[in-house]
Design a protein around this motif. Structure first.
Motif, PDB file in Angstrom:
ATOM      1  N   ALA A  74       0.636  -1.176  -0.024  1.00 25.55           N
ATOM      2  CA  ALA A  74      -0.544   0.050  -0.085  1.00 25.55           C
ATOM      3  C   ALA A  74       0.750   1.024  -0.538  1.00 25.55           C
ATOM      4  O   ALA A  74       0.406   2.384  -0.694  1.00 25.55           O
ATOM      5  CB  ALA A  74      -0.862  -0.128   0.811  1.00 25.55           C
ATOM      6  N   ARG A  75       1.985   1.313   0.924  1.00 29.58           N
ATOM      7  CA  ARG A  75       2.813   2.433   0.643  1.00 29.58           C
ATOM      8  C   ARG A  75       3.506   2.820  -0.361  1.00 29.58           C
ATOM      9  O   ARG A  75       4.085   3.789  -1.005  1.00 29.58           O
ATOM     10  CB  ARG A  75       3.816   2.191   2.035  1.00 29.58           C
ATOM     11  CG  ARG A  75       4.562   3.738   2.403  1.00 29.58           C
ATOM     12  CD  ARG A  75       5.061   4.004   3.422  1.00 29.58           C
ATOM     13  NE  ARG A  75       4.018   3.703   4.708  1.00 29.58           N
ATOM     14  CZ  ARG A  75       2.662   4.992   5.014  1.00 29.58           C
ATOM     15  NH1 ARG A  75       3.878   5.759   4.551  1.00 29.58           N
ATOM     16  NH2 ARG A  75       1.778   4.652   6.038  1.00 29.58           N
TER      17      ARG A  75
ATOM     18  N   ALA B   5      -7.505   2.241  -6.157  1.00 38.05           N
ATOM     19  CA  ALA B   5      -7.394   1.433  -7.369  1.00 38.05           C
ATOM     20  C   ALA B   5      -6.507   2.502  -7.629  1.00 38.05           C
ATOM     21  O   ALA B   5      -6.007   2.315  -9.013  1.00 38.05           O
ATOM     22  CB  ALA B   5      -8.940   2.481  -8.137  1.00 38.05           C
ATOM     23  N   GLU B   6      -5.671   3.336  -7.392  1.00 37.24           N
ATOM     24  CA  GLU B   6      -4.289   3.507  -7.556  1.00 37.24           C
ATOM     25  C   GLU B   6      -3.597   2.386  -8.288  1.00 37.24           C
ATOM     26  O   GLU B   6      -1.671   2.249  -9.174  1.00 37.24           O
ATOM     27  CB  GLU B   6      -3.506   4.801  -6.752  1.00 37.24           C
ATOM     28  CG  GLU B   6      -4.008   5.623  -5.957  1.00 37.24           C
ATOM     29  CD  GLU B   6      -3.952   6.384  -5.189  1.00 37.24           C
ATOM     30  OE1 GLU B   6      -2.376   6.237  -5.216  1.00 37.24           O
ATOM     31  OE2 GLU B   6      -3.870   8.030  -5.747  1.00 37.24           O
ATOM     32  N   LEU B   7      -3.227   1.341  -7.785  1.00 36.16           N
ATOM     33  CA  LEU B   7      -2.791   0.328  -7.887  1.00 36.16           C
ATOM     34  C   LEU B   7      -3.023  -0.980  -8.806  1.00 36.16           C
ATOM     35  O   LEU B   7      -4.091  -1.150  -8.242  1.00 36.16           O
ATOM     36  CB  LEU B   7      -2.405  -0.638  -6.199  1.00 36.16           C
ATOM     37  CG  LEU B   7      -1.367  -0.503  -5.400  1.00 36.16           C
ATOM     38  CD1 LEU B   7      -1.974   0.899  -4.859  1.00 36.16           C
ATOM     39  CD2 LEU B   7      -0.780  -1.269  -4.244  1.00 36.16           C
TER      40      LEU B   7
ATOM     41  N   LYS C  58      -8.101  -1.832   2.119  1.00 37.65           N
ATOM     42  CA  LYS C  58      -8.085  -1.931   3.879  1.00 37.65           C
ATOM     43  C   LYS C  58      -6.761  -1.480   4.081  1.00 37.65           C
ATOM     44  O   LYS C  58      -6.454  -0.142   4.428  1.00 37.65           O
ATOM     45  CB  LYS C  58      -8.396  -2.511   4.760  1.00 37.65           C
ATOM     46  CG  LYS C  58      -8.480  -2.761   6.449  1.00 37.65           C
ATOM     47  CD  LYS C  58      -8.942  -3.395   7.337  1.00 37.65           C
ATOM     48  CE  LYS C  58      -8.932  -2.971   8.347  1.00 37.65           C
ATOM     49  NZ  LYS C  58      -7.640  -1.881   9.494  1.00 37.65           N
ATOM     50  N   ALA C  59      -5.571  -1.687   3.857  1.00 34.14           N
ATOM     51  CA  ALA C  59      -4.817  -1.720   4.022  1.00 34.14           C
ATOM     52  C   ALA C  59      -3.975  -0.244   2.688  1.00 34.14           C
ATOM     53  O   ALA C  59      -3.360   1.184   3.935  1.00 34.14           O
ATOM     54  CB  ALA C  59      -2.961  -2.760   3.631  1.00 34.14           C
ATOM     55  N   CYS C  60      -5.022   0.092   2.032  1.00 31.97           N
ATOM     56  CA  CYS C  60      -4.942   1.435   1.653  1.00 31.97           C
ATOM     57  C   CYS C  60      -5.442   2.540   2.176  1.00 31.97           C
ATOM     58  O   CYS C  60      -5.287   4.013   2.679  1.00 31.97           O
ATOM     59  CB  CYS C  60      -4.958   1.629   0.261  1.00 31.97           C
ATOM     60  SG  CYS C  60      -3.989   0.527  -1.148  1.00 31.97           S
ATOM     61  N   ALA C  61      -6.666   2.540   1.943  1.00 30.24           N
ATOM     62  CA  ALA C  61      -7.295   2.428   3.607  1.00 30.24           C
ATOM     63  C   ALA C  61      -6.507   3.149   4.480  1.00 30.24           C
ATOM     64  O   ALA C  61      -6.387   4.475   4.939  1.00 30.24           O
ATOM     65  CB  ALA C  61      -8.768   2.013   3.417  1.00 30.24           C
TER      66      ALA C  61
END
Length: 300
Positions: free
Chosen positions: A185-186, A231-233, A221-224
């Motif tokens: 996510a990061r 959606a960026e990934l 969830k990890a992105c949130a």
């Protein structure tokens, strides 16, 4: 949602005895990308030819013009961020900015002990990956880096002129556990999975789809949690390790069905193995090439 189709070409052929032609054919067939495994040897191929990933990709970069190139995946098992960064910047330059780095925490295969070390525990692999990836991110993005870590350090590591791709070449982070998904996510521009390994032998295609649905939700969830839009990934599925692996490349129709079900889960890229006779990746070459040229059109 659009879907891309890519391939993995294992480094088992001498460059002048069929190696070059496979990468060039991948470009001719219209694959989005062609990847290779970054191992020193691997499973049933251990006692046969197996060449280095980054030299192979460098050669492929000079033999192709449009095809994206990358590893699926590199890991800390036998690499250090400082030397890896220098090699990746060089590869990105040779390819004209066509490189994607697939990267993960590694496993317990031959690579885990080939340097004479004891295999790392799952916790230690996660600890090392958690230090390796942020340092590599800096090394590929900054001209000079100094860092003192528990496992990896850099002292005035210079990487001028940096990557052709800015701010650095993209990372496709392989992860299914909570710590790895946080790293994806990061730091990731893409996320990679092979599915749920517990379903490899006795699972069903339906169970696999549900397991992948759960992984996608955990990535979301990890992105949130860090305020990033999932959606960026890109979401990349490396095939060959799910319960329906044996029928996947049996016909265009079976592949279209598979691709459609996984596109609905949110996957944006599906990766299939270039056929290798008398191996786990054996498949009819003609059918494989038909899938490459026709399958995505039938999904439209």
């Amino acid at each position: 949602m659009s879907l891309r189709l890519s391939t993995v070409i294992l480094p088992v052929h001498r460059w002048h005895e069929g190696g070059r032609e496979r990468w060039q054919r991948a470009e001719e067939l219209g694959f989005h990308a062609a990847y290779t495994y970054d191992h020193l040897s691997w499973r049933s191929f251990r006692d046969g030819p197996w060449f280095g990933a980054l030299p192979t990709l460098t050669a492929a970069a000079t033999a192709t013009e449009r095809l994206r190139l990358g590893t699926l995946v590199t890991s800390p098992n036998f690499r250090h961020p400082v030397t890896l960064a220098k090699e990746l910047i060089s590869l990105d330059d040779v390819s004209g900015g066509r490189v994607t780095l697939g990267i993960g925490a590694g496993g317990n295969g031959f690579d885990a002990t080939v340097l004479g070390q004891e295999p790392w525990t799952p916790r230690e692999r996660a600890d090392r990956f958690g230090e390796f990836l942020p340092l590599l991110d800096r090394l590929l993005s900054e001209d000079a880096v100094s860092h003192t870590g528990t496992h990896y350090s850099a002292d005035e590591a210079r990487n001028v002129p940096g990557c052709v791709q800015r701010p650095r070449l993209p990372f496709a982070v392989a992860a299914t556990g909570p710590r790895g998904l946080k790293l994806a996510a990061r730091y990731g521009q893409a996320w990679v999975t092979t599915g749920d390994p517990k379903l490899y032998e006795d699972g069903t295609p339906e169970q696999s789809v549900e397991a992948l649905r759960g992984q996608v939700e955990k990535l979301g969830k990890a992105c949130a949690d860090i305020g990033r839009d999932v959606a960026e990934l890109d979401k990349v599925l490396l095939t060959g390790f799910t319960p329906d692996r044996n029928s996947l490349l049996g016909s265009v129709e079976s592949f279209v069905d598979f691709a459609g079900r996984h596109r609905e889960l949110g996957f944006t890229e599906i990766v299939v193995h270039w056929p290798i006779p008398d191996s786990d990746f054996a498949a009819d070459q003609a059918v494989f090439e038909e899938i490459a040229t026709e399958a995505l059109g039938r999904l439209a």
